[in-house]
Scaffold this motif. Structure first.
Motif: not given
Length: 352
Positions: A20-27
């Motif tokens: 399971v791969k988790l990613l959180e991005l902001s911009k």
């Protein structure tokens, strides 16, 4: 839901056959920033043939990656495998409102879907005017057996998350493609680009032209075969073999006797998929090849693919132009980068 609606910030959670791969991005402006990420392995047989076989085990691993990442987000985007989804482009009058369009698609969907409608999750996206008839819009219809969607939603709920989007892996990959375009040779801009995503048990071969996936093919080949060969040859457990593959410590003969044959088999699989595409009716020229998935991290694999197949080849790094939050370990992220394309495309759904 298989496509977009207005929504809160999303975690991209990629449930593959092995992890399971988790990613959180902001911009900010046009630039993305990695706020948090985490990867944890799944127990064997939690996912079988791209289908979730053990919802509870996956829920526990999602809970673990959420804790490890330190994220506070509670909404997520996940994806189902392309092989679990039926997609079809249909035409509808451009004059229809969104509600009218929804009603008409629901009433006509059984013409296009080979399952009873109560057993499927269905969504659509307006692609734009039909080139032959501007009064009609092309509509992309996507449907998946409800259990494929429900199992992913249930696994997220066990980890205290809510599924805001259930996407399709190929479209998540298409979404992330914009992040790696500048890593490609300039002369490929008007040509198609092939992406070979070689994971643990499966290789997804996609061809993108002008930002859209025009061809996709999946085959049962992946890094698990290398792990099993290490396990068999050196008398290790599956877990020990997986660690040795990543961290080293195997006998000197490992490279010539085990790794090189696997790399050659991988090149052969990619070459075969490329030939299938080129012999299909598309007549598109492929200008470059992108390697993604866990196996793309194997030392020297891009050079070998380029030599044997004769196409400029790069290893995907969707984070190359991103800034990182202080809590993100840059080295860990770089090691996982080629396998994070789908998670990346899912996390980008926050900004649609």
């Amino acid at each position: 839901m298989l496509f977009k609606r207005k929504r809160p910030p999303l975690l991209g959670i990629d449930i593959s056959s092995a992890a399971v791969k988790l990613l959180e991005l902001s911009k900010q402006g046009e630039r993305f920033r990695v706020e948090s990420f985490a990867v944890d392995p799944l127990p064997p047989d939690a996912v079988v043939d791209k289908n979730i076989a053990n919802v509870e085990a996956i829920g526990r691993v999602i809970k673990s990656v959420v804790k490890k990442s330190g994220t506070r987000l509670k909404h997520a985007a996940v994806a189902v495998s392309g092989s679990a989804v039926i997609t079809k482009v249909i035409t509808m009058p451009a004059s229809l409102s969104e509600q009218e369009l929804e009603d008409q698609i629901e009433s006509e969907a059984d013409q296009y879907i080979p399952y009873p409608l109560e057993e499927v999750s269905l969504d659509f996206e307006v692609l734009g005017p039909n080139p032959q008839n501007p009064e009609m819009n092309n509509i992309l219809l996507a449907a998946s057996r409800r259990e494929n969607v429900d199992n992913r939603v249930a696994a997220l709920e066990l980890a205290g998350l809510r599924a805001a989007v259930v996407d399709v892996e190929a479209y998540a990959l298409e979404n992330a493609f914009s992040l790696i375009e500048q890593q490609l040779p300039h002369q490929t801009s008007d040509k198609a680009v092939a992406i070979a995503d070689v994971g643990a048990t499966n290789t997804a071969f996609n061809v993108i032209h002008q930002g859209r996936i025009v061809y996709t093919r999946e085959q049962g080949f992946g890094g698990k075969q290398l792990t099993e060969e290490i396990q068999r040859r050196y008398g290790l457990s599956y877990e020990e073999a997986g660690l040795a593959k990543k961290q080293g410590g195997l006998p000197d003969s490992y490279v010539s006797e085990v790794l090189e044959p696997f790399k050659n088999a991988m090149v052969q699989q990619i070459g075969r998929s490329l030939q299938f595409f080129l012999s299909s009716s598309s007549h598109r020229e492929v200008g470059a090849l992108v390697l993604a998935g866990g196996c793309a991290s194997i030392s020297g694999i891009a050079r070998l693919v380029e030599q044997k197949i004769g196409l400029p080849t790069v290893v995907a790094n969707p984070f190359a132009q991103m800034s990182l939050a202080p809590r993100v370990n840059a080295q860990d992220l770089r090691l996982e980068a080629p396998a994070m394309m789908i998670a990346c495309g899912l996390a980008m759904r926050s900004f649609d």
